[in-house]
Scaffold this active site. Structure first.
Site, short mmCIF file in Angstrom:
data_model
loop_
_atom_site.label_atom_id
_atom_site.label_comp_id
_atom_site.label_asym_id
_atom_site.label_seq_id
_atom_site.Cartn_x
_atom_site.Cartn_y
_atom_site.Cartn_z
N LYS A 182 1.07 -1.09 -0.09
CA LYS A 182 -0.02 0.06 0.41
C LYS A 182 0.83 1.27 -0.28
CE LYS A 182 -4.23 -2.29 -0.26
NZ LYS A 182 -4.48 -1.91 -1.69
N THR A 187 3.20 1.10 -4.79
CA THR A 187 4.32 0.25 -5.61
C THR A 187 3.66 -0.07 -6.65
OG1 THR A 187 3.09 -2.03 -4.64
CG2 THR A 187 5.82 -1.24 -3.51
N ARG A 188 2.58 -0.07 -6.88
CA ARG A 188 2.07 0.08 -8.23
C ARG A 188 2.06 0.96 -9.21
NH1 ARG A 188 0.69 -4.14 -11.71
NH2 ARG A 188 0.94 -5.08 -10.09
#
Ligand SMILES: Nc1ncnc2c1ncn2[C@@H]1O[C@H](COP(=O)(O)OS(=O)(=O)O)[C@@H](OP(=O)(O)O)[C@H]1O
Length: 235
Positions: free
Chosen positions: A162, A165-166
């Protein structure tokens, strides 16, 4: 005398006028639609060229110069990348050269692999402006054509969960020289026993000079992950 109107109504002088206005309106509408269609086609064509474009020229390093490696996005996009990355030709010419196996030599020596297309620019004897872009497929096309090879990642986003990172991965992979696995492989925490060959096989193919990446935020909280990643990088 003008012919009678529909249902026997008397012809009015306004009719021919409105008809000619209608015709003009129709003509304008058609031209507008045609221009829109042409614009749409051009826009779509620009999009298909959004991958790295390879220009072939002798020895040049500067991106953006005619005949050299450029990002189709233009200088505005290039400006966000470090100067070194801009200088580097995004797709090295070597990657387009097909390697062919060495012919056995009479004296039994192991022959060096030779490269085809020696006339391509970028090395000694490059033909410079004489070479055409058509000779080399674009990066995406090359990958579609099964070029390149799967490599273990050279960069891993390890977390934290959370922590965005994406978003980080998606921004990084916008760069044409970054190839990333879309999903989280969880190799160093859950699937380590499957082995490095399995891990490598998950990766996207890369061409010379491209970086393979993956992200698995839970590596950050996996005790064994650092040692395992370190062991991989020694291989
Ligand atoms: N720049 C920036 N600023 C603030 N918040 C951001 C930003 N980028 C990503 N996000 C939020 O990060 C959440 C996803 O994080 P991760 O991609 O690390 O998720 S995960 O750990 O891989 O599941 C996710 O939040 P949630 O929607 O609450 O899960 C994203 O909205």
């Amino acid at each position: 005398m003008a012919p009678p109107g529909p249902a026997g109504a008397l012809p009015t002088s306004a009719e021919p006028l409105s008809r000619s206005i209608f015709r003009k309106f129709l003509l304008m509408l058609c031209s507008l639609l045609t221009s829109l269609y042409v614009f749409y086609c051009l826009a779509e064509r620009c999009q298909t060229l959004s991958g790295p474009v390879v220009g072939l020229s002798g020895g040049g390093e500067e991106a953006g110069a005619p005949g050299r490696g450029v990002l189709a996005g233009g200088p505005r996009e290039l400006a966000v990348w470090p100067a070194a990355a801009q200088r580097k030709p995004l797709l090295q010419l070597q990657q387009w050269r097909r390697r062919r196996p060495p012919a056995p030599r009479a004296n039994g020596e192991e022959a060096a692999w030779e490269e085809e297309s020696p006339g391509l620019a970028g090395g000694p004897g490059g033909s410079g402006a004489g070479s055409s872009v058509a000779e080399a497929p674009q990066g995406t096309l090359a990958l579609l054509l099964d070029e390149g090879s799967k490599q273990l990642p050279q960069a891993i986003i390890i977390g934290v969960k959370k922590g965005g990172t994406r978003a980080l991965l998606e921004f990084l992979r916008l760069h044409p020289d970054v190839r990333a696995l879309g999903s989280e492989p969880h190799f160093f925490d859950r699937c380590y026993e499957r082995g490095l060959a399995w891990y490598r096989d998950l990766m996207p193919r890369t061409l010379d000079g491209q970086i393979t990446m993956e992200k698995t935020p839970s590596y950050f909280v996996t005790r064994e992950a650092p040692a395992r990643i370190s062991a991989m990088s020694k291989d």
